[in-house]
Design a protein around this motif. Structure first.
Motif, PDB file in Angstrom:
ATOM      1  N   LYS A 153       0.859  -1.180   0.000  1.00 41.78           N
ATOM      2  CA  LYS A 153       0.000   0.000   0.000  1.00 41.78           C
ATOM      3  C   LYS A 153       0.899   1.235   0.000  1.00 41.78           C
ATOM      4  N   VAL A 154       0.909   1.942  -1.132  1.00 41.89           N
ATOM      5  CA  VAL A 154       1.842   3.053  -1.324  1.00 41.89           C
ATOM      6  C   VAL A 154       1.073   4.359  -1.496  1.00 41.89           C
ATOM      7  N   ALA A 155       1.380   5.340  -0.672  1.00 43.30           N
ATOM      8  CA  ALA A 155       0.830   6.688  -0.812  1.00 43.30           C
ATOM      9  C   ALA A 155       1.901   7.561  -1.455  1.00 43.30           C
ATOM     10  N   HIS A 211     -12.690   6.529  -2.432  1.00 43.87           N
ATOM     11  CA  HIS A 211     -11.415   6.484  -1.723  1.00 43.87           C
ATOM     12  C   HIS A 211     -11.434   5.399  -0.641  1.00 43.87           C
ATOM     13  N   GLU A 212     -12.509   5.317   0.118  1.00 39.79           N
ATOM     14  CA  GLU A 212     -12.631   4.314   1.177  1.00 39.79           C
ATOM     15  C   GLU A 212     -12.608   2.900   0.603  1.00 39.79           C
ATOM     16  N   LYS A 213     -13.255   2.711  -0.553  1.00 40.91           N
ATOM     17  CA  LYS A 213     -13.253   1.390  -1.197  1.00 40.91           C
ATOM     18  C   LYS A 213     -11.837   0.984  -1.607  1.00 40.91           C
ATOM     19  N   ILE A 214     -11.057   1.924  -2.093  1.00 43.07           N
ATOM     20  CA  ILE A 214      -9.673   1.622  -2.468  1.00 43.07           C
ATOM     21  C   ILE A 214      -8.865   1.255  -1.225  1.00 43.07           C
ATOM     22  N   LEU A 215      -9.012   2.040  -0.158  1.00 45.42           N
ATOM     23  CA  LEU A 215      -8.258   1.775   1.072  1.00 45.42           C
ATOM     24  C   LEU A 215      -8.573   0.405   1.650  1.00 45.42           C
ATOM     25  N   ALA A 216      -9.787  -0.084   1.437  1.00 46.41           N
ATOM     26  CA  ALA A 216     -10.204  -1.373   1.987  1.00 46.41           C
ATOM     27  C   ALA A 216      -9.586  -2.559   1.246  1.00 46.41           C
ATOM     28  N   THR A 217      -8.977  -2.314   0.093  1.00 43.45           N
ATOM     29  CA  THR A 217      -8.352  -3.406  -0.645  1.00 43.45           C
ATOM     30  C   THR A 217      -6.958  -3.695  -0.093  1.00 43.45           C
ATOM     31  N   ASP A 218      -6.406  -4.836  -0.483  1.00 45.92           N
ATOM     32  CA  ASP A 218      -5.122  -5.294   0.067  1.00 45.92           C
ATOM     33  C   ASP A 218      -3.910  -4.655  -0.576  1.00 45.92           C
ATOM     34  N   ARG A 219      -4.049  -4.130  -1.799  1.00 51.14           N
ATOM     35  CA  ARG A 219      -2.879  -3.658  -2.541  1.00 51.14           C
ATOM     36  C   ARG A 219      -3.263  -2.428  -3.345  1.00 51.14           C
ATOM     37  N   TRP A 220      -2.439  -1.385  -3.268  1.00 50.81           N
ATOM     38  CA  TRP A 220      -2.689  -0.190  -4.065  1.00 50.81           C
ATOM     39  C   TRP A 220      -1.509   0.768  -4.055  1.00 50.81           C
ATOM     40  N   ILE A 221      -1.487   1.584  -5.094  1.00 49.84           N
ATOM     41  CA  ILE A 221      -0.678   2.803  -5.123  1.00 49.84           C
ATOM     42  C   ILE A 221      -1.682   3.914  -5.348  1.00 49.84           C
ATOM     43  N   ILE A 222      -1.684   4.910  -4.489  1.00 52.97           N
ATOM     44  CA  ILE A 222      -2.563   6.055  -4.662  1.00 52.97           C
ATOM     45  C   ILE A 222      -1.692   7.277  -4.902  1.00 52.97           C
ATOM     46  N   ASP A 223      -1.897   7.879  -6.072  1.00 48.36           N
ATOM     47  CA  ASP A 223      -1.100   9.024  -6.518  1.00 48.36           C
ATOM     48  C   ASP A 223      -1.926  10.293  -6.362  1.00 48.36           C
ATOM     49  N   GLY A 224      -1.458  11.204  -5.505  1.00 49.69           N
ATOM     50  CA  GLY A 224      -2.118  12.493  -5.369  1.00 49.69           C
ATOM     51  C   GLY A 224      -2.467  12.827  -3.936  1.00 49.69           C
ATOM     52  N   PHE A 225      -2.995  14.019  -3.760  1.00 52.27           N
ATOM     53  CA  PHE A 225      -3.316  14.534  -2.434  1.00 52.27           C
ATOM     54  C   PHE A 225      -4.770  14.294  -2.062  1.00 52.27           C
ATOM     55  N   GLY A 226      -5.684  14.687  -2.921  1.00 53.60           N
ATOM     56  CA  GLY A 226      -7.113  14.557  -2.624  1.00 53.60           C
ATOM     57  C   GLY A 226      -7.591  15.695  -1.755  1.00 53.60           C
ATOM     58  N   CYS A 227      -7.730  15.460  -0.459  1.00 55.21           N
ATOM     59  CA  CYS A 227      -8.123  16.504   0.494  1.00 55.21           C
ATOM     60  C   CYS A 227      -7.567  16.139   1.860  1.00 55.21           C
ATOM     61  N   MET A 228      -7.600  17.064   2.790  1.00 55.69           N
ATOM     62  CA  MET A 228      -7.001  16.854   4.120  1.00 55.69           C
ATOM     63  C   MET A 228      -7.585  15.639   4.833  1.00 55.69           C
ATOM     64  N   GLU A 229      -8.882  15.467   4.754  1.00 55.27           N
ATOM     65  CA  GLU A 229      -9.516  14.347   5.462  1.00 55.27           C
ATOM     66  C   GLU A 229      -9.028  13.000   4.931  1.00 55.27           C
ATOM     67  N   THR A 230      -8.986  12.854   3.612  1.00 54.56           N
ATOM     68  CA  THR A 230      -8.620  11.556   3.057  1.00 54.56           C
ATOM     69  C   THR A 230      -7.116  11.320   3.034  1.00 54.56           C
ATOM     70  N   VAL A 231      -6.312  12.364   2.976  1.00 56.29           N
ATOM     71  CA  VAL A 231      -4.864  12.144   2.964  1.00 56.29           C
ATOM     72  C   VAL A 231      -4.408  11.501   4.270  1.00 56.29           C
ATOM     73  N   TRP A 232      -4.968  11.902   5.396  1.00 55.40           N
ATOM     74  CA  TRP A 232      -4.574  11.312   6.684  1.00 55.40           C
ATOM     75  C   TRP A 232      -5.008   9.857   6.772  1.00 55.40           C
ATOM     76  N   LEU A 233      -6.197   9.535   6.265  1.00 56.47           N
ATOM     77  CA  LEU A 233      -6.648   8.137   6.241  1.00 56.47           C
ATOM     78  C   LEU A 233      -5.691   7.288   5.407  1.00 56.47           C
ATOM     79  N   SER A 264       3.942   2.153   2.817  1.00 56.30           N
ATOM     80  CA  SER A 264       5.044   2.899   2.193  1.00 56.30           C
ATOM     81  C   SER A 264       4.533   4.269   1.791  1.00 56.30           C
ATOM     82  N   ARG A 265       5.330   5.294   2.069  1.00 54.59           N
ATOM     83  CA  ARG A 265       4.957   6.664   1.729  1.00 54.59           C
ATOM     84  C   ARG A 265       6.092   7.278   0.930  1.00 54.59           C
ATOM     85  N   VAL A 266       5.738   7.863  -0.218  1.00 55.55           N
ATOM     86  CA  VAL A 266       6.739   8.505  -1.066  1.00 55.55           C
ATOM     87  C   VAL A 266       6.340   9.964  -1.214  1.00 55.55           C
ATOM     88  N   PHE A 267       7.240  10.853  -0.841  1.00 62.27           N
ATOM     89  CA  PHE A 267       7.005  12.286  -0.982  1.00 62.27           C
ATOM     90  C   PHE A 267       8.051  12.838  -1.939  1.00 62.27           C
TER      91      PHE A 267
END
Length: 94
Positions: free
Chosen positions: A3-5, A53-75, A82-85
């Motif tokens: 799971k990569v942010a 966004h919640e449906k994606i987070l509930a899956t076992d594997r993902w790369i999410i590219d982007g910020f979105g909004c303050m509420e969802t970025v923290w989730l 893994s976090r890449v900045f």
């Protein structure tokens, strides 16, 4: 790495890096701009974006590219293993 942010300023190469990482690892890539905005640029209703966004987070594997909004970025950051900045000097982004 399952799971990569991916975060960073526009023009820094995070989308290119995300795509390449997805190709190498086989992790599904989710680009937040495509989830948050309709074609033509209109914003998707907030609750619809949040639900997707919640449906994606509930899956076992993902790369999410982007910020979105303050509420969802923290989730997303809490769920990611893994976090890449991408933090280049601003003049590079321009």
């Amino acid at each position: 790495m399952k799971k990569v942010a991916m975060l960073g300023n526009a023009g820094g190469g995070k989308s290119t890096l995300s795509k390449r990482l997805s190709d190498i690892t086989g992790l599904p890539l989710h680009v937040l701009d495509k989830i948050k905005y309709q074609s033509g640029g209109a914003e998707v209703p907030y609750e619809e974006y949040k639900h997707t966004h919640e449906k994606i987070l509930a899956t076992d594997r993902w790369i999410i590219d982007g910020f979105g909004c303050m509420e969802t970025v923290w989730l997303r950051l809490n769920e990611a293993d893994s976090r890449v900045f991408v933090a280049l000097p601003l003049y590079v982004h321009f």
